[in-house]
Design a protein around this motif. Structure first.
Motif, PDB file in Angstrom:
ATOM      1  N   SER A 120     -15.934  21.652 -22.481  1.00 24.86           N
ATOM      2  CA  SER A 120     -17.388  21.754 -22.571  1.00 24.86           C
ATOM      3  C   SER A 120     -18.037  22.075 -21.232  1.00 24.86           C
ATOM      4  O   SER A 120     -17.593  21.594 -20.188  1.00 24.86           O
ATOM      5  CB  SER A 120     -17.977  20.431 -23.075  1.00 24.86           C
TER       6      SER A 120
ATOM      7  N   PRO B 234     -18.164  19.304 -30.124  1.00 28.73           N
ATOM      8  CA  PRO B 234     -17.577  18.280 -30.995  1.00 28.73           C
ATOM      9  C   PRO B 234     -16.046  18.228 -30.986  1.00 28.73           C
ATOM     10  O   PRO B 234     -15.471  17.154 -31.063  1.00 28.73           O
ATOM     11  CB  PRO B 234     -18.108  18.619 -32.387  1.00 28.73           C
ATOM     12  N   ASP B 235     -15.373  19.345 -30.894  1.00 31.32           N
ATOM     13  CA  ASP B 235     -13.913  19.345 -30.955  1.00 31.32           C
ATOM     14  C   ASP B 235     -13.264  19.607 -29.601  1.00 31.32           C
ATOM     15  O   ASP B 235     -12.061  19.871 -29.533  1.00 31.32           O
ATOM     16  CB  ASP B 235     -13.431  20.393 -31.969  1.00 31.32           C
ATOM     17  N   ALA B 236     -14.039  19.559 -28.542  1.00 31.01           N
ATOM     18  CA  ALA B 236     -13.517  19.869 -27.207  1.00 31.01           C
ATOM     19  C   ALA B 236     -12.778  18.667 -26.616  1.00 31.01           C
ATOM     20  O   ALA B 236     -12.926  17.537 -27.066  1.00 31.01           O
ATOM     21  CB  ALA B 236     -14.647  20.290 -26.288  1.00 31.01           C
ATOM     22  N   GLN B 237     -11.997  18.971 -25.587  1.00 26.03           N
ATOM     23  CA  GLN B 237     -11.221  17.956 -24.875  1.00 26.03           C
ATOM     24  C   GLN B 237     -11.775  17.802 -23.462  1.00 26.03           C
ATOM     25  O   GLN B 237     -12.654  18.552 -23.062  1.00 26.03           O
ATOM     26  CB  GLN B 237      -9.770  18.415 -24.764  1.00 26.03           C
TER      27      GLN B 237
ATOM     28  N   SER C 163     -12.518  25.199 -25.635  1.00 22.52           N
ATOM     29  CA  SER C 163     -11.568  24.082 -25.600  1.00 22.52           C
ATOM     30  C   SER C 163     -12.148  22.920 -24.806  1.00 22.52           C
ATOM     31  O   SER C 163     -11.803  21.761 -25.037  1.00 22.52           O
ATOM     32  CB  SER C 163     -10.252  24.522 -24.947  1.00 22.52           C
TER      33      SER C 163
END
Length: 184
Positions: A21, A48-51, A19
């Protein structure tokens, strides 16, 4: 085969891998006698899709030098993690993951190793310096922190929140603990 204690510190932008990095990691490989046999570090591109976790990012605002250090010379995890595995396999013994706290640092390193290399040379285990301190000093776990750890275990290495610096410092501390415990 001798054990090589791979003191590792990570820096991240949130509390869990995937979720969030892993921004940077550093490892310092020590023999039990405190011989430093090698180091490895990498600053990573974010997933790429982390917050970014708001509380973690607020903390980073208080650490501008460390933030700048972990955001330079970025590498893709797909490149850095296989290089890390090769480095671990080149060490002169069986690697043992060591950290303070191991639960946090190992969680990220293990996830990244499995995600980007399909393997973990550490197996499924990590040696936690706080737990080891509890066993050696016979103090309750929740009372152990850097203020209650015996000061003779610390080398004069500053804690900078730059992953490799902190890995070197905590690795030296672990070796000091190990030597005192083995010689008592």
């Amino acid at each position: 085969m001798q054990e090589v204690y791979v003191s590792t510190d990570i820096e991240a932008d949130g509390p869990i891998p995937g979720s969030y990095s892993m921004l940077s990691f550093g490892s310092a490989a020590y023999l039990a006698d405190k011989t430093l046999v090698g180091t490895f570090s990498a600053n990573l591109e974010t997933l790429p899709d982390a917050q970014e976790h708001p509380k973690t990012m607020d903390w980073w605002k208080s650490q501008p030098k460390a933030w700048a250090a972990c955001r330079t010379n970025l590498q893709k995890p797909e490149k850095a993690m296989p290089e890390y595995v090769a480095w671990l396999k080149s060490l002169p013994g069986k690697p043992v993951f060591v950290a303070y706290p191991a639960s946090y640092d190992f969680m990220f390193v293990y996830w990244y190793l499995v995600q980007f290399t399909g393997e973990c040379p550490f197996s499924h285990a990590a040696l936690d310096i706080k737990t080891y301190t509890m066993a050696v000093t016979k103090q309750p776990f929740r009372q152990i922190n850097k203020k209650t750890i015996p000061q003779q275990w610390f080398d004069p290495i500053p804690h900078t929140h730059i992953a490799l610096d902190d890995a070197i410092g905590q690795g030296a501390m672990f070796c000091n603990m190990l030597q005192e415990n083995m010689n008592s």
